[in-house]
Design an enzyme around this catalytic site. Structure first.
Site, mmCIF file in Angstrom:
data_model
loop_
_atom_site.group_PDB
_atom_site.id
_atom_site.type_symbol
_atom_site.label_atom_id
_atom_site.label_comp_id
_atom_site.label_asym_id
_atom_site.label_seq_id
_atom_site.Cartn_x
_atom_site.Cartn_y
_atom_site.Cartn_z
ATOM 1 N N LYS A 1 0.737 4.555 6.885
ATOM 2 C CA LYS A 1 0.214 5.412 5.819
ATOM 3 C C LYS A 1 0.862 6.793 5.932
ATOM 4 O O LYS A 1 1.586 7.088 6.871
ATOM 5 C CB LYS A 1 -1.307 5.572 5.910
ATOM 6 N N SER B 1 0.805 -1.224 0.000
ATOM 7 C CA SER B 1 0.000 0.000 0.000
ATOM 8 C C SER B 1 0.838 1.273 0.000
ATOM 9 O O SER B 1 0.330 2.344 -0.330
ATOM 10 C CB SER B 1 -0.949 0.016 1.202
#
Length: 217
Positions: A79, A38
């Site tokens: 993230k 990701s």
């Protein structure tokens, strides 16, 4: 050129890296292994991060955070900060808008993403947030919900986080998912550097020597 090391050399390198990581984890730093794609291209599956737990000062747009899933599942995720409390965030046709202004993203060619089931050729561009923080992101498509979202207004005490691999990241765009808005209290630390990196696609243990001690941008 990729380099395959003998098993003994691999184990010695890992032992040193893990000794350093374990030795400091109860103080100001902790190790974290990247499990998925990701955050490609900045972080690759198999990277071992050093995470600073010294959370001095306010959070900043563009920094990479490791945090506990707000769902209470116990999952630890990584993230990039895009929106701070009070910010509005939206994606239109794959382009990021922050507080109503389109965030510049300069074309940087193509990238072969091998983090999933098979290679995917993606566009790579350099996104630059207000304040000047720049980093590469990957784009494959411009349609679908993840690329055409409603306007999110970040609540007080929360953060809005996105993965750099924009079409392969479950992040704050999905409010009912494992991320959604992330409370600042759930942040474990800031990603500082890649200590050591393994190639999970290889048969047996294979290092990526060129990624050792690489600063996280």
């Amino acid at each position: 050129m990729k380099q395959t090391l003998r098993l003994g050399e691999v184990l010695r390198t890992l032992a040193i890296a893990l000794a350093v990581a374990v030795g400091v984890r109860h103080f100001l730093f902790a190790p974290y292994w990247i499990p998925s794609g990701s955050m490609v291209p900045e972080l690759l599956p198999g990277d071992c991060l050093i995470v600073s737990k010294f959370l001095h000062g306010p959070f900043r747009r563009g920094e990479v955070l490791v945090f506990a899933s707000p769902t209470g599942s116990g999952e630890v995720l990584v993230k990039r900060v895009i929106g701070l409390p009070g910010d509005s965030v939206q994606l239109k046709a794959g382009r990021l808008f922050l507080n109503g202004q389109q965030v510049p993203c300069a074309d940087a060619g193509h990238y072969e993403d091998e983090s999933g089931a098979g290679p995917v050729v993606a566009r790579i561009c350099t996104e630059t947030l207000p304040g000047g923080r720049s980093y590469p992101i990957l784009k494959v498509a411009d349609d679908g919900f993840a690329n055409n979202t409603p306007v999110y207004t970040v609540p007080p005490g929360d953060l809005f986080l996105l993965g750099d691999n924009r079409d392969n990241s479950e992040d704050s765009r999905f409010l009912d998912g494992p991320v959604g808005y992330v409370p600042e209290r759930d942040v474990i630390g800031r990603a500082v550097l890649v200590l050591v990196a393994l190639d999970p696609r290889a048969h047996g243990l294979k290092l990526r020597p060129g990624r050792f001690f690489r600063r996280v941008e």
